[in-house]
Motif scaffolding. Structure first.
Motif: not given
Length: 411
Positions: A269-285
């Motif tokens: 869960c951490a790898f895919h969900t939290l990792g996905g958040i940290m590599t997302s456009a929303e995180w960058d913004a």
């Protein structure tokens, strides 16, 4: 997209409540790995437990939602059940060919069918839409004002096996249900600390920004966010199936193995969900501009976790790159355990334990600023590394403590 639904309330300590049922965000990868784990040994009978848990939680929510919205006709209640299914990211549910004696329910889109197949990257040998079957059982009972155990469901076709449309057959045959504990335990008298101050991360600003994003199901009833398919899922569903798995494995003398498997699901869960958040456009913004050091990435993702309904995560101790002590207030696993069973003799926050180690591995070993592919090879590289972070539960709300505490440190 306009749907007539009961109001969601963000209660104390971050809980998402709809008609008093707590909801939490999880993605198709967690749903896949958790269900895969539970179904490893057919002799445990976990397929029936999954279906029963879904029916119990969904029935509790729908019956209260019908009262909240003053829905008295079959047509309005049927629409509520279908729209809630889509709103929460489970797909599209068609109930028009069913009635008080049962019938056919179709699933043109199913998260547990299509999106688990996507996570597995292959067809399944057996249908995966057990949650959908339990949902349909509960929906028919609520729609027709029947007892919650009025229906049974069989899966005739499932998208997880390549079917174009999922098909369920419903018929009148009593099925056991358990009582959903609703919100479960809540530590009202605890003074919760403020977010960690030795960071440039502004948690309140991040939470406010995330609150402006749309996390409702789209026209297909799915929630594509952060490179995964989210569900706004029933916390007590996860709790019931996880804890029943532990209990059944314990009877076979395999308690520690069961707990390790559930922590592994938390790592996924951490790898895919939290990792996905940290590599997302929303995180960058929203988050990345606040990060002045690599350590700020950790505090940034913890702020994001506090928007998921998992409880409130607070950093108690932090040695950058070496050790993290998290305290969690009203973590949903402990809250549910106490509501279902009372005080526990051992810590049971398996998802949270995996999440703590997962966050540290992602931040300090994952090279996330380069936006790596979050694939199987990357997972193995992080979570099999000799210097990886591992975690342990040191205190637990479920055992009578005021909070749950998890320590993550290098192996």
């Amino acid at each position: 997209m306009s749907r007539r639904l009961p109001m969601m309330k963000v209660a104390a300590h971050g809980k998402h409540l709809v008609a008093t049922e707590p909801l939490v965000f999880h993605c198709n990868y967690y749903n896949y790995f958790l269900q895969k784990t539970l179904l490893l040994d057919e002799t445990l009978g976990m397929a029936a437990v999954i279906q029963q848990a879904a029916s119990s939680c969904v029935g509790a929510l729908l019956s209260r939602a019908q009262d909240e919205l003053n829905l008295t006709t079959v047509e309005d209640r049927r629409l509520l059940a279908s729209e809630l299914f889509a709103e929460l990211g489970f797909g599209l549910l068609r109930l028009d060919e069913s009635g008080p004696t049962g019938g056919t329910v179709s699933l043109p889109v199913s998260h547990y069918g299509r999106c688990l197949r996507q996570a597995a990257a292959a067809d399944f040998a057996k249908p995966q839409s057990l949650f959908d079957a339990g949902y349909a059982q509960a929906a028919l009972a609520a729609i027709h004002s029947l007892p919650p155990d009025a229906f049974a469901a069989e899966i005739e076709a499932c998208q997880s096996q390549g079917a174009q449309t999922g098909i369920l057959k419903l018929y009148r045959e009593g099925q056991p249900v358990f009582r959903s504990p609703g919100q479960g335990a809540h530590t009202k008298s605890v003074d919760m600390p403020e977010p960690w101050t030795a960071t440039s991360i502004d948690e309140a600003r991040i939470l406010a920004a995330l609150a402006t994003l749309d996390f409702s199901g789209n026209e297909e009833g799915l929630i594509p966010r952060f490179g995964v398919m989210l569900t706004h899922h029933f916390a007590n569903f996860y709790n019931r199936i996880s804890f029943e798995f532990v209990m059944r494995m314990k009877k076979s003398g395999m308690l520690e193995a069961a707990e390790d498997l559930l922590v592994e699901a938390g790592l996924r869960c951490a790898f895919h969900t939290l990792g996905g958040i940290m590599t997302s456009a929303e995180w960058d913004a929203v988050v990345r501009p606040q990060c002045q050091t690599n350590h700020d990435w950790l505090h940034g993702i913890i702020a994001c976790v506090n928007a998921l309904g998992w409880g409130v995560y607070r950093v108690h101790e932090f040695v950058p790159g070496e050790r993290l002590v998290l305290r969690i207030y009203d973590d949903y696993e402990s809250s549910g355990w106490i509501g279902m069973y009372g005080t526990s003799s051992r810590p049971i926050s398996y998802l949270a334990q995996g999440a703590a180690a997962g966050m540290m591995n992602l931040v300090y070993l994952g090279e996330l600023p380069t936006k790596p592919a979050l694939d199987f090879e990357k997972y193995a590289l992080l979570f099999e590394a000799p210097d990886r972070f591992i975690s342990r539960q040191t205190r637990s709300l479920s055992m009578g403590d005021s909070f749950t505490e998890i320590v993550a440190e290098r192996q």
